[in-house]
Design a protein around this motif. Structure first.
Motif, PDB file in Angstrom:
ATOM      1  N   ILE A 135       0.853  -1.181   0.000  1.00 29.29           N
ATOM      2  CA  ILE A 135       0.000   0.000   0.000  1.00 29.29           C
ATOM      3  C   ILE A 135       0.897   1.242   0.000  1.00 29.29           C
ATOM      4  CG2 ILE A 135      -1.859  -1.197   1.201  1.00 29.29           C
ATOM      5  CD1 ILE A 135      -1.157   0.404   3.705  1.00 29.29           C
ATOM      6  N   THR A 136       0.404   2.323  -0.565  1.00 31.64           N
ATOM      7  CA  THR A 136       1.164   3.568  -0.598  1.00 31.64           C
ATOM      8  C   THR A 136       0.578   4.611   0.342  1.00 31.64           C
ATOM      9  OG1 THR A 136      -0.148   4.447  -2.441  1.00 31.64           O
ATOM     10  CG2 THR A 136       1.813   3.152  -2.999  1.00 31.64           C
ATOM     11  N   GLN A 137      -0.649   4.371   0.826  1.00 39.97           N
ATOM     12  CA  GLN A 137      -1.308   5.377   1.652  1.00 39.97           C
ATOM     13  C   GLN A 137      -2.258   4.718   2.649  1.00 39.97           C
ATOM     14  OE1 GLN A 137      -3.050   9.638   0.548  1.00 39.97           O
ATOM     15  NE2 GLN A 137      -4.309   8.040  -0.358  1.00 39.97           N
ATOM     16  N   LEU A 138      -2.171   5.146   3.900  1.00 37.24           N
ATOM     17  CA  LEU A 138      -3.108   4.697   4.919  1.00 37.24           C
ATOM     18  C   LEU A 138      -4.126   5.801   5.152  1.00 37.24           C
ATOM     19  CD1 LEU A 138      -3.419   2.174   6.855  1.00 37.24           C
ATOM     20  CD2 LEU A 138      -2.606   3.715   8.660  1.00 37.24           C
ATOM     21  N   VAL A 139      -5.400   5.471   4.959  1.00 39.98           N
ATOM     22  CA  VAL A 139      -6.476   6.435   5.150  1.00 39.98           C
ATOM     23  C   VAL A 139      -7.180   6.097   6.460  1.00 39.98           C
ATOM     24  CG1 VAL A 139      -8.582   7.420   4.182  1.00 39.98           C
ATOM     25  CG2 VAL A 139      -6.745   6.668   2.661  1.00 39.98           C
ATOM     26  N   VAL A 140      -6.991   6.948   7.452  1.00 34.76           N
ATOM     27  CA  VAL A 140      -7.515   6.698   8.795  1.00 34.76           C
ATOM     28  C   VAL A 140      -8.838   7.440   8.954  1.00 34.76           C
ATOM     29  CG1 VAL A 140      -7.040   6.775  11.264  1.00 34.76           C
ATOM     30  CG2 VAL A 140      -5.144   6.541   9.637  1.00 34.76           C
ATOM     31  N   LEU A 141      -9.911   6.692   9.180  1.00 31.70           N
ATOM     32  CA  LEU A 141     -11.229   7.281   9.327  1.00 31.70           C
ATOM     33  C   LEU A 141     -11.534   7.520  10.804  1.00 31.70           C
ATOM     34  CD1 LEU A 141     -11.400   6.320   6.390  1.00 31.70           C
ATOM     35  CD2 LEU A 141     -13.752   5.608   6.826  1.00 31.70           C
ATOM     36  N   VAL A 162     -18.384   8.229  18.568  1.00 31.35           N
ATOM     37  CA  VAL A 162     -17.157   8.987  18.782  1.00 31.35           C
ATOM     38  C   VAL A 162     -15.948   8.070  18.669  1.00 31.35           C
ATOM     39  CG1 VAL A 162     -15.868  10.444  20.378  1.00 31.35           C
ATOM     40  CG2 VAL A 162     -18.366  10.592  20.298  1.00 31.35           C
ATOM     41  N   SER A 163     -15.021   8.434  17.789  1.00 30.96           N
ATOM     42  CA  SER A 163     -13.783   7.670  17.652  1.00 30.96           C
ATOM     43  C   SER A 163     -12.856   7.968  18.825  1.00 30.96           C
ATOM     44  CB  SER A 163     -13.072   8.033  16.350  1.00 30.96           C
ATOM     45  OG  SER A 163     -13.814   7.635  15.234  1.00 30.96           O
ATOM     46  N   ASP A 164     -12.052   6.980  19.173  1.00 27.22           N
ATOM     47  CA  ASP A 164     -11.043   7.138  20.215  1.00 27.22           C
ATOM     48  C   ASP A 164      -9.802   7.753  19.588  1.00 27.22           C
ATOM     49  OD1 ASP A 164      -9.056   6.880  22.117  1.00 27.22           O
ATOM     50  OD2 ASP A 164      -9.651   4.874  22.753  1.00 27.22           O
ATOM     51  N   PRO A 165      -9.441   8.994  19.938  1.00 30.25           N
ATOM     52  CA  PRO A 165      -8.279   9.619  19.302  1.00 30.25           C
ATOM     53  C   PRO A 165      -6.973   8.897  19.590  1.00 30.25           C
ATOM     54  CG  PRO A 165      -9.042  10.940  21.164  1.00 30.25           C
ATOM     55  CD  PRO A 165     -10.080   9.885  20.927  1.00 30.25           C
ATOM     56  N   PHE A 166      -6.911   8.167  20.689  1.00 34.14           N
ATOM     57  CA  PHE A 166      -5.684   7.426  20.998  1.00 34.14           C
ATOM     58  C   PHE A 166      -5.479   6.273  20.019  1.00 34.14           C
ATOM     59  CE2 PHE A 166      -6.760   9.509  25.022  1.00 34.14           C
ATOM     60  CZ  PHE A 166      -5.559  10.126  25.313  1.00 34.14           C
ATOM     61  N   ILE A 167      -6.569   5.668  19.546  1.00 32.60           N
ATOM     62  CA  ILE A 167      -6.462   4.632  18.514  1.00 32.60           C
ATOM     63  C   ILE A 167      -6.074   5.268  17.186  1.00 32.60           C
ATOM     64  CG2 ILE A 167      -7.735   2.894  17.193  1.00 32.60           C
ATOM     65  CD1 ILE A 167      -9.357   2.291  19.667  1.00 32.60           C
ATOM     66  N   VAL A 168      -6.654   6.430  16.878  1.00 30.83           N
ATOM     67  CA  VAL A 168      -6.281   7.155  15.663  1.00 30.83           C
ATOM     68  C   VAL A 168      -4.787   7.467  15.690  1.00 30.83           C
ATOM     69  CG1 VAL A 168      -6.602   9.291  14.358  1.00 30.83           C
ATOM     70  CG2 VAL A 168      -8.589   8.126  15.338  1.00 30.83           C
ATOM     71  N   LEU A 209      -8.206   1.691   3.898  1.00 32.44           N
ATOM     72  CA  LEU A 209      -9.076   2.339   4.860  1.00 32.44           C
ATOM     73  C   LEU A 209      -9.007   1.596   6.186  1.00 32.44           C
ATOM     74  CD1 LEU A 209     -12.380   3.020   2.854  1.00 32.44           C
ATOM     75  CD2 LEU A 209     -10.416   4.517   3.133  1.00 32.44           C
ATOM     76  N   VAL A 210      -8.755   2.333   7.274  1.00 34.85           N
ATOM     77  CA  VAL A 210      -8.712   1.724   8.602  1.00 34.85           C
ATOM     78  C   VAL A 210      -9.495   2.592   9.574  1.00 34.85           C
ATOM     79  CG1 VAL A 210      -6.486   0.583   8.234  1.00 34.85           C
ATOM     80  CG2 VAL A 210      -6.536   2.897   9.202  1.00 34.85           C
ATOM     81  N   GLY A 211      -9.922   1.987  10.675  1.00 33.82           N
ATOM     82  CA  GLY A 211     -10.647   2.721  11.694  1.00 33.82           C
ATOM     83  C   GLY A 211     -11.462   1.785  12.558  1.00 33.82           C
ATOM     84  N   GLU A 212     -12.078   2.358  13.568  1.00 34.00           N
ATOM     85  CA  GLU A 212     -12.878   1.561  14.488  1.00 34.00           C
ATOM     86  C   GLU A 212     -14.176   1.094  13.830  1.00 34.00           C
ATOM     87  OE1 GLU A 212     -12.882   3.504  18.610  1.00 34.00           O
ATOM     88  OE2 GLU A 212     -11.961   5.026  17.317  1.00 34.00           O
ATOM     89  N   VAL A 268     -12.130  -2.331  13.967  1.00 34.97           N
ATOM     90  CA  VAL A 268     -11.395  -2.813  15.131  1.00 34.97           C
ATOM     91  C   VAL A 268     -11.954  -2.186  16.406  1.00 34.97           C
ATOM     92  CG1 VAL A 268      -9.281  -3.115  13.780  1.00 34.97           C
ATOM     93  CG2 VAL A 268      -9.658  -0.972  15.017  1.00 34.97           C
ATOM     94  N   ARG A 269     -11.653  -2.812  17.524  1.00 33.44           N
ATOM     95  CA  ARG A 269     -11.899  -2.211  18.838  1.00 33.44           C
ATOM     96  C   ARG A 269     -10.624  -1.545  19.349  1.00 33.44           C
ATOM     97  NH1 ARG A 269     -16.559  -2.628  17.721  1.00 33.44           N
ATOM     98  NH2 ARG A 269     -18.039  -4.158  18.489  1.00 33.44           N
ATOM     99  N   ASP A 270      -9.475  -1.979  18.835  1.00 32.58           N
ATOM    100  CA  ASP A 270      -8.204  -1.402  19.248  1.00 32.58           C
ATOM    101  C   ASP A 270      -7.164  -1.694  18.179  1.00 32.58           C
ATOM    102  OD1 ASP A 270      -6.356  -0.047  20.745  1.00 32.58           O
ATOM    103  OD2 ASP A 270      -6.380  -1.419  22.449  1.00 32.58           O
ATOM    104  N   TYR A 271      -6.043  -0.976  18.248  1.00 32.59           N
ATOM    105  CA  TYR A 271      -4.938  -1.199  17.327  1.00 32.59           C
ATOM    106  C   TYR A 271      -3.662  -0.730  17.997  1.00 32.59           C
ATOM    107  CZ  TYR A 271      -1.474  -0.312  13.739  1.00 32.59           C
ATOM    108  OH  TYR A 271      -0.289  -0.284  13.029  1.00 32.59           O
ATOM    109  N   ALA A 272      -2.576  -1.453  17.743  1.00 31.81           N
ATOM    110  CA  ALA A 272      -1.247  -1.028  18.174  1.00 31.81           C
ATOM    111  C   ALA A 272      -0.255  -1.420  17.094  1.00 31.81           C
ATOM    112  CB  ALA A 272      -0.859  -1.678  19.502  1.00 31.81           C
TER     113      ALA A 272
END
Length: 302
Positions: A82-88, A94-100, A168-171, A226-230
């Motif tokens: 992939i060349t680009q990660l698109v974070v939604l 409400v999205s968790d900004p810490f996961i973003v 595309l990634v996100g909760e 996802v519910r979480d990501y690291a």
């Protein structure tokens, strides 16, 4: 692409779906127990002598790979080339900004460009959500505000996706599948409503799927919610490379091995104090440092 090469557009363990050089998509099996493939992989294939079924024989060298820490605390590749990660991110739910933050850090550490997309613009944005957006913009990230229900809001996003292989990634519930359908102009991806009992999204996409976008030389990978990501485990000093705004202060700290936690003469801490760096973003950085320390043996941390 050579006749004996293909691209993985869906992966289900030992079974995959391939995009062939002529544009056709066909199922295939992965040959050999040790071979692991992911969506976006370019692979070498052959036809089975008896039944002409496609077999994946080998994975070609990956240009990039996006990883995470799995449940065993080990690095796991989620997508390749992939060349680009698109974070939604969304304000509904409400999205968790810490996961973003951790998604953005994972891309930075992997050498992959990023784009932030604030979805569901038609539902409005709270002051707190707008403050998060402003902090990301001040950190140096591009942000697109979109509504999948309003094609006019998607123009800037389509331009940003052009000539890229984006993931595309996100909760869960942030609207990845809805946005994918809007960009494709079809109802390819199944959509579920937000859970009324929890206010959280339900998983719709169960496996990453690569789509060719109708305009431009572009592809889009829709990934499961996802519910979480690291990110994959890295040592203490490497974590700071995941925070784009820290780069402005490179070489300004008193100590070369400064971790920007509580050291005297730290330029990052000084910038947090003056508001040049978001205090919440710095708190997120500290949390990831602590998480990485839990995952790595002590001899690898430094």
């Amino acid at each position: 692409m050579n006749p004996d090469e293909a691209r993985v557009v869906e992966s289900y363990g030992r079974r995959v779906v391939l995009s062939l050089p002529d544009g056709q998509r066909q199922p295939a099996e992965v040959f050999g127990k040790r071979l692991r493939v992911v969506c976006g992989d370019e692979v070498r294939v052959s036809r089975h002598a008896e039944n002409s079924a496609l077999q994946v024989l080998d994975v070609l060298p990956r240009k990039t790979h996006f990883t995470r820490t799995n449940s065993q605390g080990q690095a796991e590749v989620l997508a390749a080339n992939i060349t680009q990660l698109v974070v939604l991110m969304s304000d509904h739910p409400v999205s968790d900004p810490f996961i973003v933050d951790r998604y953005l850090a994972g891309a930075e550490l992997g050498g992959i460009k990023t784009l932030l997309v604030a979805t569901k613009q038609d539902l409005g944005q709270s002051e707190e959500f707008q403050a998060h957006i402003l902090a990301y913009q001040q950190a140096g990230y591009e942000v697109c505000n979109v509504s999948a229900r309003d094609q006019a809001t998607l123009h800037t996003l389509r331009q940003a996706l052009s000539n890229e292989v984006s993931m595309l990634v996100g909760e869960s519930g942030v609207g990845k599948s809805t946005l994918t359908n809007a960009l494709l102009g079809t109802n390819t991806q199944r959509i579920r409503e937000i859970s009324e009992s929890t206010g959280e999204g339900r998983h719709t996409t169960v496996s990453s799927i690569l789509f060719d976008l109708p305009e431009g030389n572009a592809a889009l990978i829709d990934s499961p919610g996802v519910r979480d990501y690291a990110p994959a485990p890295v040592n203490d000093l490497q974590v700071s490379f995941g925070w784009r705004e820290f780069a402005r202060y490179t070489g300004q700290c008193k100590f070369n091995n400064c971790l920007h936690l509580r050291e005297p003469g730290c330029a990052i801490l000084a910038a947090v104090k003056t508001g040049e760096i978001s205090q919440r973003r710095h708190e997120s950085y500290k949390r990831l440092v602590n998480l990485m320390r839990q995952l790595l043996p002590s001899y690898e941390r430094h």
